[in-house]
Write an enzyme that holds these catalytic residues in place. Sequence first.
Site, short mmCIF file in Angstrom:
data_model
loop_
_atom_site.label_atom_id
_atom_site.label_comp_id
_atom_site.label_asym_id
_atom_site.label_seq_id
_atom_site.Cartn_x
_atom_site.Cartn_y
_atom_site.Cartn_z
N CYS A 2 46.65 42.40 26.62
CA CYS A 2 47.25 42.29 25.28
C CYS A 2 48.05 40.99 25.21
O CYS A 2 48.50 40.46 26.21
CB CYS A 2 48.18 43.45 25.01
SG CYS A 2 47.37 45.04 25.05
N ARG A 27 43.09 35.67 26.26
CA ARG A 27 43.53 36.80 27.08
C ARG A 27 42.61 38.00 26.92
O ARG A 27 42.73 38.98 27.63
CB ARG A 27 44.97 37.18 26.73
CG ARG A 27 45.99 36.11 27.01
CD ARG A 27 47.33 36.41 26.35
NE ARG A 27 47.95 37.59 26.88
CZ ARG A 27 48.77 37.60 27.95
NH1 ARG A 27 49.02 36.46 28.55
NH2 ARG A 27 49.31 38.70 28.39
N TRP A 76 44.16 44.71 24.13
CA TRP A 76 43.09 44.92 25.12
C TRP A 76 43.28 46.37 25.55
O TRP A 76 44.22 46.69 26.26
CB TRP A 76 43.27 43.96 26.29
CG TRP A 76 42.10 43.83 27.21
CD1 TRP A 76 40.85 43.40 26.89
CD2 TRP A 76 42.06 44.13 28.61
NE1 TRP A 76 40.03 43.40 28.00
CE2 TRP A 76 40.75 43.84 29.07
CE3 TRP A 76 42.98 44.59 29.53
CZ2 TRP A 76 40.35 43.99 30.39
CZ3 TRP A 76 42.59 44.74 30.86
CH2 TRP A 76 41.28 44.46 31.28
N ASN A 102 52.89 44.68 25.24
CA ASN A 102 51.89 44.37 26.27
C ASN A 102 52.34 45.08 27.53
O ASN A 102 53.45 44.88 28.00
CB ASN A 102 51.79 42.86 26.52
CG ASN A 102 50.85 42.57 27.68
OD1 ASN A 102 49.90 43.32 27.92
ND2 ASN A 102 51.13 41.50 28.42
N GLY A 103 51.47 45.93 28.07
CA GLY A 103 51.80 46.67 29.29
C GLY A 103 51.30 48.10 29.16
O GLY A 103 50.49 48.41 28.28
N GLU A 474 32.78 32.79 46.46
CA GLU A 474 33.31 32.30 45.18
C GLU A 474 32.17 31.86 44.27
O GLU A 474 32.15 32.13 43.08
CB GLU A 474 34.28 31.14 45.44
CG GLU A 474 34.59 30.23 44.27
CD GLU A 474 35.25 30.92 43.07
OE1 GLU A 474 35.59 32.11 43.17
OE2 GLU A 474 35.37 30.26 42.02
N LYS A 478 31.62 33.36 40.56
CA LYS A 478 31.59 32.48 39.38
C LYS A 478 30.31 32.69 38.60
O LYS A 478 30.32 32.79 37.38
CB LYS A 478 31.70 31.03 39.85
CG LYS A 478 32.52 30.14 39.00
CD LYS A 478 34.02 30.31 38.94
CE LYS A 478 34.61 31.62 39.14
NZ LYS A 478 35.98 31.72 39.56
N GLU A 481 30.22 36.29 36.89
CA GLU A 481 31.17 36.65 35.83
C GLU A 481 30.92 35.88 34.54
O GLU A 481 31.38 36.31 33.49
CB GLU A 481 32.62 36.48 36.29
CG GLU A 481 33.11 35.09 36.55
CD GLU A 481 34.60 35.09 36.91
OE1 GLU A 481 35.38 35.83 36.30
OE2 GLU A 481 34.98 34.31 37.79
N HIS A 497 20.85 41.49 58.54
CA HIS A 497 21.29 42.87 58.87
C HIS A 497 21.25 43.77 57.65
O HIS A 497 22.20 44.46 57.33
CB HIS A 497 22.71 42.81 59.45
CG HIS A 497 22.80 42.01 60.71
ND1 HIS A 497 22.31 42.46 61.91
CD2 HIS A 497 23.27 40.77 60.93
CE1 HIS A 497 22.50 41.54 62.84
NE2 HIS A 497 23.09 40.49 62.28
N LYS A 596 41.78 37.09 31.39
CA LYS A 596 42.24 35.97 32.20
C LYS A 596 43.28 36.42 33.23
O LYS A 596 43.32 35.94 34.34
CB LYS A 596 42.83 34.87 31.32
CG LYS A 596 43.31 33.64 32.09
CD LYS A 596 42.18 32.97 32.85
CE LYS A 596 42.64 31.81 33.70
NZ LYS A 596 41.56 31.33 34.60
C1 AGP Z 1 38.24 34.55 38.65
O1 AGP Z 1 37.25 33.73 38.04
C2 AGP Z 1 38.49 35.80 37.85
N1 AGP Z 1 38.91 35.46 36.54
C3 AGP Z 1 39.41 36.76 38.59
O2 AGP Z 1 38.74 37.16 39.75
C4 AGP Z 1 40.80 36.22 39.00
O3 AGP Z 1 40.65 35.28 40.03
C5 AGP Z 1 41.65 37.40 39.51
O4 AGP Z 1 41.84 38.30 38.45
C6 AGP Z 1 43.01 36.96 40.07
O5 AGP Z 1 43.76 36.33 39.07
P1 AGP Z 1 45.10 35.53 39.50
O6 AGP Z 1 44.67 34.38 40.37
O7 AGP Z 1 45.72 35.09 38.21
O8 AGP Z 1 45.97 36.50 40.26
#
Ligand code: AGP
Length: 601
Positions: A2, A27, A76, A102-103, A474, A478, A481, A497, A596
């Site tokens: 949110c 967000r 959200w 938010n929370g 990674e 990437k 996602e 394996h 995010k």
């Molecule tokens: C990464 O591309 C993602 N958006 C997600 O995995 C992110 O890295 C993870 O939520 C951790 O976020 P932070 O680094 O703000 O703690």
Amino acid sequence: MCGIVGYVGEREALQIILNSLQRIEYRGYDSCGVLVQDSNEMEIHAHKSMKSIAQLKKNLSKSKYSGTVGIGHTRWATHGVPSRRNAHPHFDSDGEIAVVHNGIIENFQELKEGPLCNCIFKSDTDTEVIPHLIHQTLKKSLIKNATLKDAVRECLPHLKGSYALIVAAKGFDGLVVARKDSPLIIGVGDRENFIASDVPAVLDQTNRVIYLEEGDIAVVKKDSIYIENDAAEVKREEILIPWTIEDAEKGGYEHFMLKEIHEEPKAIIDTLRGYLSEDGLNLGLELEVSSILMVACGTSYYSALCGKYIIEHLAKVPVQVELASEFNYSDFVLNNMMVMAITQSGETADTLMALKKAKRFGCKTVAITNVVGSSATRIADDTIYVRAGPEIGVAATKSFIVQLITSYLLGLSLANMPGRELEERIADLKRMPQLAQLVIDGEDANIQKQARYLSEYDNVFFVGRGVNLPIALEGALKLKEISYIHAEGYAAGELKHGPFALLTKDTPVIAILTRDNIYEKTLVNVKEIKARGAPVIAIAETGDDEVEKYVDRVIRVPRTSAIFSPIPNTVALHLLAYWTAKARGCEIDKPRNLAKSVTVE
Ligand code: AGP
């Protein structure tokens, strides 16, 4: 997550609130709402929508809503399905107190069945208990002429969970705000003030920002900001944010993500500049450690895994790495470790919890984060800021690269290497921006070509070894996602394996094959993969002609010493993910189901 925004000043609040909400769309949200109140007419006007902010703007373009105090919200959903009735703001029974939040209020059901059992609730949200509780507290308050702030202060201890709150009330010429475990900032203007979950929401209005701290309650009016904590007035530092709004805008790129990949060289320069000077390397904190535990989530977790290889290689200091969400509920034995939490946003709930747990165990804690004043910096004993600048795309890119840079800086700070060798390593580090730039300038066209090929597939593997295993992980994250291709990262030696069973001509494998002490072993793995019919795209050094005999396609990266190869390799894989998602016509900056910053567990 949110997003909440507020405005108190002398201008019409509605458009300011709507613009602020648009700047925090990244967000992620599924509904939104705004409210303006004219303290003269004692009128409160609210509008909620399931549409985008742009659509809401259109719907309200002819509205008669007038007022100089306003609040807004992008939701959200956590409790209650996405719907207009569940969109914020939420009101008390008289419709005189409005709240955006938010929370998560974890004990909302208990409150509904307890002190608020006679209230009529219009939504399924946890948030709606807040205005009712404030209303009830005002009515019952034993404080003579209790103010809205007094009532909010009295309510908060009854709320379990996390909140960043903005409270408006009919006839009140200000806003009351409060935060616990969710970020909240105040943008300071001239006879006007702004409130938001995040800095980009206010940057086009002001770069003077106050970060509220845990437990802060503030009364924000157009010409005053009163902050208290534990019922005593406190002063909070006003920080000048170095980012311009353009920094937080797209700068001519189609997507924030591509802009932010192209900013990776500059992010490295800015981060190094913060810690490398003529006097040498100084991270600005005490680093007497016998062993390190790194905790993180997602991409930050992969940077921690890479950090383990880097720090152990450079400094021979043992590094353990744990997923924050696992660490929080494990019996991990924390003896005399320095605990480092890596978090771009500084607000990831799992990672913040891990920091708090480490502190309970008496560990020295360090936050490695990209956001000045974020919650992680307030919990940890020390902070190492990476200087990536605002990262708006949900997929982390430049923040990951500078998290790696921080591990090099940590490794070199902890190492007892001879001066000459240290100078050479620092020289290597200073070349990283140039190597990253070489990939962006020299290989992008080929990467786009390989991406068009990759975009035709639905299942992809990434493999690497040693310091490049986390880079393979990674690369897979990437790609998955933002392109929604099912991608998995594996240790190159591990595929045989079990995962070999999945290899076919329809499962391309991206193999990181930059030269290191295990290059020959990885090449053997690649030959095994090829023998099972899977096409292979190698990430290989310019000048390595050998590799072309064994793979189908090659993406070239500049040669560097093995320990530094994650930097150019990562840039190549970030670009590959971006262009593959683009070829598939994906959303890219705001992938489905993702946010995010994950500020809930
Ligand atoms: C990464 O591309 C993602 N958006 C997600 O995995 C992110 O890295 C993870 O939520 C951790 O976020 P932070 O680094 O703000 O703690």
